[in-house]
Write an enzyme that holds these catalytic residues in place. Structure first.
Site, short mmCIF file in Angstrom:
data_model
loop_
_atom_site.label_atom_id
_atom_site.label_comp_id
_atom_site.label_asym_id
_atom_site.label_seq_id
_atom_site.Cartn_x
_atom_site.Cartn_y
_atom_site.Cartn_z
N ASP A 26 0.85 -1.18 0.00
CA ASP A 26 0.00 0.00 0.00
C ASP A 26 0.89 1.23 0.00
O ASP A 26 2.01 1.21 0.54
CB ASP A 26 -0.92 0.01 1.23
CG ASP A 26 -1.89 1.18 1.21
OD1 ASP A 26 -2.84 1.14 0.41
OD2 ASP A 26 -1.66 2.15 1.96
N GLU A 28 0.97 5.64 0.49
CA GLU A 28 0.34 6.92 0.80
C GLU A 28 1.05 7.97 -0.04
O GLU A 28 2.27 7.89 -0.24
CB GLU A 28 0.45 7.25 2.29
CG GLU A 28 -0.21 6.23 3.22
CD GLU A 28 -1.68 6.04 2.96
OE1 GLU A 28 -2.33 6.98 2.48
OE2 GLU A 28 -2.20 4.94 3.26
N HIS A 167 -5.35 4.33 6.97
CA HIS A 167 -4.74 5.21 5.96
C HIS A 167 -3.25 5.41 6.22
O HIS A 167 -2.67 6.41 5.81
CB HIS A 167 -5.45 6.57 5.88
CG HIS A 167 -6.81 6.50 5.28
ND1 HIS A 167 -7.03 6.18 3.96
CD2 HIS A 167 -8.04 6.69 5.83
CE1 HIS A 167 -8.33 6.17 3.71
NE2 HIS A 167 -8.97 6.48 4.84
N ASP A 172 -2.64 -0.61 6.46
CA ASP A 172 -3.55 -0.96 5.36
C ASP A 172 -3.09 -2.20 4.62
O ASP A 172 -3.90 -3.02 4.17
CB ASP A 172 -3.69 0.22 4.39
CG ASP A 172 -4.51 1.36 4.98
OD1 ASP A 172 -4.88 1.26 6.17
OD2 ASP A 172 -4.78 2.35 4.27
#
Length: 567
Positions: A26, A28, A167, A172
């Site tokens: 994942d 960000e 998040h 995640d």
């Protein structure tokens, strides 16, 4: 009788999911579009058979400001990433971590597009790994009324994930691992047990399609041609495969996403096959079967003909015409009528042949000269200004060029390009140059095909990659026999047996002695492969020199930046 191996169980075909290494990751970001910068955090978990093998987590300096709304969403502030490494320093370690695995992400298009763009922006190659999207998989196996939404939070709650999505990248990724395992358990109940089946399950596959996979059960794992047949024994589709069983089986697992093929599979009642010695035989048999059966679901079945040809008309003042049926002395084949007409116009301009379509009597020619006559590009036989005898050299030059015996029209056309360039008419010169290049390519292709189709028998051998040979007997541009001499087997006795059993081929009238142009093209491509050797031939295989010498000019044209470079 030849024995056939027992069919493997479906969970033994391909890579079992229990033996597959997944890296669930994942990202960000700052919310910017994918590019060399913008990633703020990477989190990844490596798992196999339900066991965590390792984790990867790091903050990343995005190289730009983090918008307030992103800070509010992720909790990642500018101060947190101030001392973090930039993405170009993180990429080598991350690429090593994911090497050889199957990537998994929730809405994988977002994460992979950012990573790919970062790699491209900093000189790294994004690996071609299999990617599983848990959003896409969830939509296939989880009814909407069961989950409401397909976001990570809702799916993590449904499958009881041990980590709550926050998040933040690693949290995640951990939550997505549990979602992945929940989804794999569901598809396992549907008979999906290998990675290949999982990837083919993702497209929309009807129950009827999946129920027909038994049609591949008796097919051998060998190269050949397969034929899907309908309820009335009509041939629906013809294809080739290196492994017949594996290829046909893929039609019933959804890896073929074209809607017309799904429609074909729904109609199919049986799959016939022809085992072939090697890929060349399979490709030729496919062409012949499509020509014979015209299957409704093969695109090649539409508008099948022998192409378009350019030839001289039979009259006192011949001109070039575009025809469908090949006859001796024509040039081709061309894929479409427009290419054939363009070649005819270029050839007429280079030789001085007339381009008007009227029939001209050598005794009562009293027409009005056209603009080409005024420009000196036509002798105006229509107005009686040119006799049959004076017109003959132009006809002979065209016939000689098509036969590969006379290259004068090409020199005339090249000189015209030079004159236009010297006069600084660069647009006209470029157009004429491209037209000449098209003519040379058409002539070269035709001469190569004609040369092969004129040989009564040619025997060639190609290395099979395992120390053996793939053998082909070619007669008048058609494959007459095919076989293999495996490693350790003397090839010449195999060659003699193939010659003795080869199809008898009698030449027919026409430029290719009756051979289908597509088949001649397939044979030429095979013969041009590295390592192919000629075993013997009834006559030397040679190309006419009149056009072969222009290949250097074509290479120069393809790399020229201006007209000054193609003189």
């Amino acid at each position: 009788m030849r024995s056939i191996q027992a069919q493997l169980a479906f969970d033994e075909l391909g890579t079992p999911l229990r033996d597959t290494t997944f890296v669930v990751f994942d990202l960000e970001t700052t919310g910017a579009a994918p590019g060399p910068s913008g990633i703020t955090e990477i989190g990844a978990v490596k798992v196999r058979a339900g066991e965590v093998l390792g984790e990867f987590a790091t903050l990343v300096n995005p190289g730009m400001a983090i918008p307030p709304q992103i800070v509010s969403l992720t909790g990642i502030t500018q101060a947190m990433v101030y001392d973090a490494p930039p993405i170009e320093e993180v990429l080598p370690a991350f690429l090593e971590f994911i090497g050889g695995s199957v990537l998994v992400a929730h809405n994988s298009g977002f994460d992979t597009s950012h990573m790919r763009a970062a790699c491209e922006g900093h000189g790294y190659v994004w690996p071609k790994l299999t990617v599983v999207c848990t959003v896409r998989l969830a939509r296939r196996v989880v009814p909407r009324d069961e989950v409401g939404r397909y976001n990570l939070t809702a799916l993590a709650l449904l499958f009881g994930a041990r980590t709550r999505p926050t998040h933040r990248a690693l949290d995640d990724a951990r939550a997505t691992v549990d979602v992945l395992h929940g989804l794999l358990e569901r598809v396992g109940n549907l008979g999906v047990h290998s990675l290949e089946e999982l990837m083919s399950y993702l497209p929309e596959v009807t129950v009827a399609q999946r129920a027909k996979r038994h049609l591949a059960a008796d097919l051998p794992s060998a190269p050949g041609v397969y034929l899907f047949k309908g309820p009335k024994e009509e041939v629906l589709y013809v294809g080739t495969a290196k492994d017949l069983r594996r290829r046909v089986r893929s039609y019933f697992t959804g890896s073929e996403g074209r809607s017309r093929i799904r429609e074909m599979v729904a109609l199919a009642e049986r799959v016939d096959h022809v085992v072939c010695a090697h890929a060349l035989e399979a490709e030729v048999r496919e062409l012949r079967l499509i020509a014979a059966h015209r299957p409704a679901y093969n695109r090649r079945s539409k508008n099948r003909h022998q192409g378009w040809w350019v030839g001289l008309t039979e009259e006192a003042f011949p001109r070039l015409s575009v025809v469908r049926l090949p006859r001796p002395g024509v040039l081709g084949p061309f894929r479409n009528q427009a290419d054939a007409r363009a070649t005819a116009d270029t050839l007429a301009g280079a030789s001085g042949l007339r381009t008007c379509t009227q029939r001209i009597s050598p005794r009562t020619a009293n027409g009005t000269p056209c603009v080409l006559a005024e420009l000196g590009r036509c002798g105006a036989p229509c107005a009686g200004r040119q006799s049959v005898e004076a017109y003959v050299p132009a006809v002979e030059s065209v016939s000689g060029l098509i036969a590969g015996l006379d290259g004068r029209p090409l020199h005339v056309a090249a000189a015209q390009v030079e004159r236009l360039a010297e006069a600084r008419h660069f647009e006209q010169a470029a157009r004429h140059r491209d037209e000449l290049a098209g003519l040379i390519r058409a002539l070269g292709r035709a001469h190569r095909q004609t040369a092969l189709a004129s040989i009564a028998e040619l025997i060639a051998a190609a290395p099979d990659g395992n120390g053996g040979w793939e053998l082909s007997v070619i007669r008048y541009g058609r494959l007459a026999s095919a076989g293999v001499a495996r490693r350790g087997v003397p090839p010449m006795p195999v060659v003699e047996a193939l010659v003795a059993s080869a199809e008898t081929v009698l030449p027919d009238p026409g430029p290719l002695n009756g051979a289908p142009p597509e088949e001649v093209g397939v044979l030429l491509r095979w013969l041009a492969r590295p390592g192919v050797r000629l075993v013997r031939t009834t006559r030397p295989w040679a190309e006419p020199a009149a056009v072969a010498g222009w290949r250097g000019w074509l290479d120069l044209v393809s790399t020229a930046h201006s007209l000054e470079h193609v003189g």
